[in-house]
Design an enzyme around this catalytic site. Structure first.
Site, PDB file in Angstrom:
ATOM      1  N   HIS A 129       0.525  -1.086  -0.129  1.00 16.84           N
ATOM      2  CA  HIS A 129      -0.077   0.437   0.301  1.00 16.84           C
ATOM      3  C   HIS A 129       1.371   1.081   0.006  1.00 16.84           C
ATOM      4  O   HIS A 129       2.328   1.561   0.181  1.00 16.84           O
ATOM      5  CB  HIS A 129      -0.820   0.242   1.564  1.00 16.84           C
ATOM      6  CG  HIS A 129      -1.842   0.697   0.952  1.00 16.84           C
ATOM      7  ND1 HIS A 129      -1.797   2.242   1.274  1.00 16.84           N
ATOM      8  CD2 HIS A 129      -3.083   0.960   0.400  1.00 16.84           C
ATOM      9  CE1 HIS A 129      -2.758   2.759   1.212  1.00 16.84           C
ATOM     10  NE2 HIS A 129      -3.819   2.265   0.840  1.00 16.84           N
TER      11      HIS A 129
ATOM     12  N   GLU B 166      -3.680   1.672  -7.195  1.00 17.95           N
ATOM     13  CA  GLU B 166      -4.007   3.228  -6.664  1.00 17.95           C
ATOM     14  C   GLU B 166      -2.965   4.331  -7.136  1.00 17.95           C
ATOM     15  O   GLU B 166      -2.341   4.465  -6.236  1.00 17.95           O
ATOM     16  CB  GLU B 166      -4.307   2.989  -5.425  1.00 17.95           C
ATOM     17  CG  GLU B 166      -5.553   1.774  -4.515  1.00 17.95           C
ATOM     18  CD  GLU B 166      -5.362   1.853  -2.868  1.00 17.95           C
ATOM     19  OE1 GLU B 166      -6.561   1.511  -1.571  1.00 17.95           O
ATOM     20  OE2 GLU B 166      -3.968   1.437  -2.414  1.00 17.95           O
TER      21      GLU B 166
END
Length: 249
Positions: free
Chosen positions: A91, A163
């Site tokens: 992430h 993302e």
């Protein structure tokens, strides 16, 4: 060729409570469907409660090491024994705040798979990288780190989440066309090495996804669902997003 299945995953980050676990699990258990996989990623202290609620659960990170003198870290085998099924690796907040390199992310991916967890590999470019036309270069390098360590076959038992860093928690969202372009790039890149694997690979979009934009995003050919941040803390918003993913893959 494996059939893809839509997925909606909620990353709570450092938020949540036991009360929210109950609220969200009640809401999710009412919208569960064979058409989609719904997964929540609460902070570590809430993982057991989430699993007990009947919701598919993952952790937000994992150690790349086997058990040993690593204060504060959590081993993949222990996560597996708790009953979690997934783990986020790479992430952007882990990459930027905790300086996790592509090599470290690949090692976490490997350790998760070693014990039977499904890693969700997060990839994405910063705003400056996007403005300088480096999106594909950055995303390719993040994926290549895993392929070089484990081979392309390792991606079969994984999920990829694109993302764009500039869209996470900012209120900015890639347009459906922008997001589809990068998702197609990812699938085509993997297809150049293994076509069947690429066609069966679930690729999620993340970055300020909400109940207002999810339907158009999920309608794109190569977008198979979403990795949701803030909206996953609100039962009404998250279940609306889950419903918008039904029938899209």
């Amino acid at each position: 060729m494996a059939a893809r299945k839509a997925m909606v995953a909620g990353n709570w980050k450092m938020n949540g409570s036991l009360e929210l676990v109950k609220q969200m699990s009640d809401a999710i258990n009412n919208v569960k469907s064979n058409e989609i996989d719904i997964v929540l990623f609460p902070p570590f202290p809430l993982v057991s409660a989430m699993i007990a609620s009947g919701v598919s659960t993952g952790t937000q990170t994992v150690s790349e090491n086997t058990p040993g003198a690593f204060t504060g870290e959590v081993d993949a085998q222990l996560i597996k024994e708790l009953g979690a099924q997934y783990v986020l690796v790479g992430h952007s907040e882990r990459r930027s705040i905790y300086k996790e390199s592509n090599d470290v992310v690949a090692a976490k991916f490997a350790r998760a798979q070693q014990v039977g967890l499904t890693p969700i590999l997060c990839v994405g470019e910063s705003e400056s990288e996007q403005e300088n036309g480096k999106t594909e270069q950055i995303v390719a390098a993040q994926i290549d780190a895993v392929i070089e360590k484990l081979g392309v076959a390792a991606l079969k038992d994984s999920v990829i989440a694109y993302e764009p860093v500039w869209a996470i928690g900012t209120g900015k969202t890639a347009s459906p066309e922008q997001a589809q372009s990068v998702h197609k790039f990812i699938r085509d890149k993997i297809a150049s090495l293994n076509s069947d694997l690429a066609q069966g690979l679930t690729i999620l979009y993340g970055g300020s996804v909400n109940e207002k934009n999810s339907e158009l995003l999920f309608a794109q050919t190569d977008i198979d669902g979403g990795l949701i941040g803030g909206a996953s803390l609100k039962a009404d918003s998250f279940t609306a997003i889950c419903n918008s993913a039904k029938g899209t893959v």
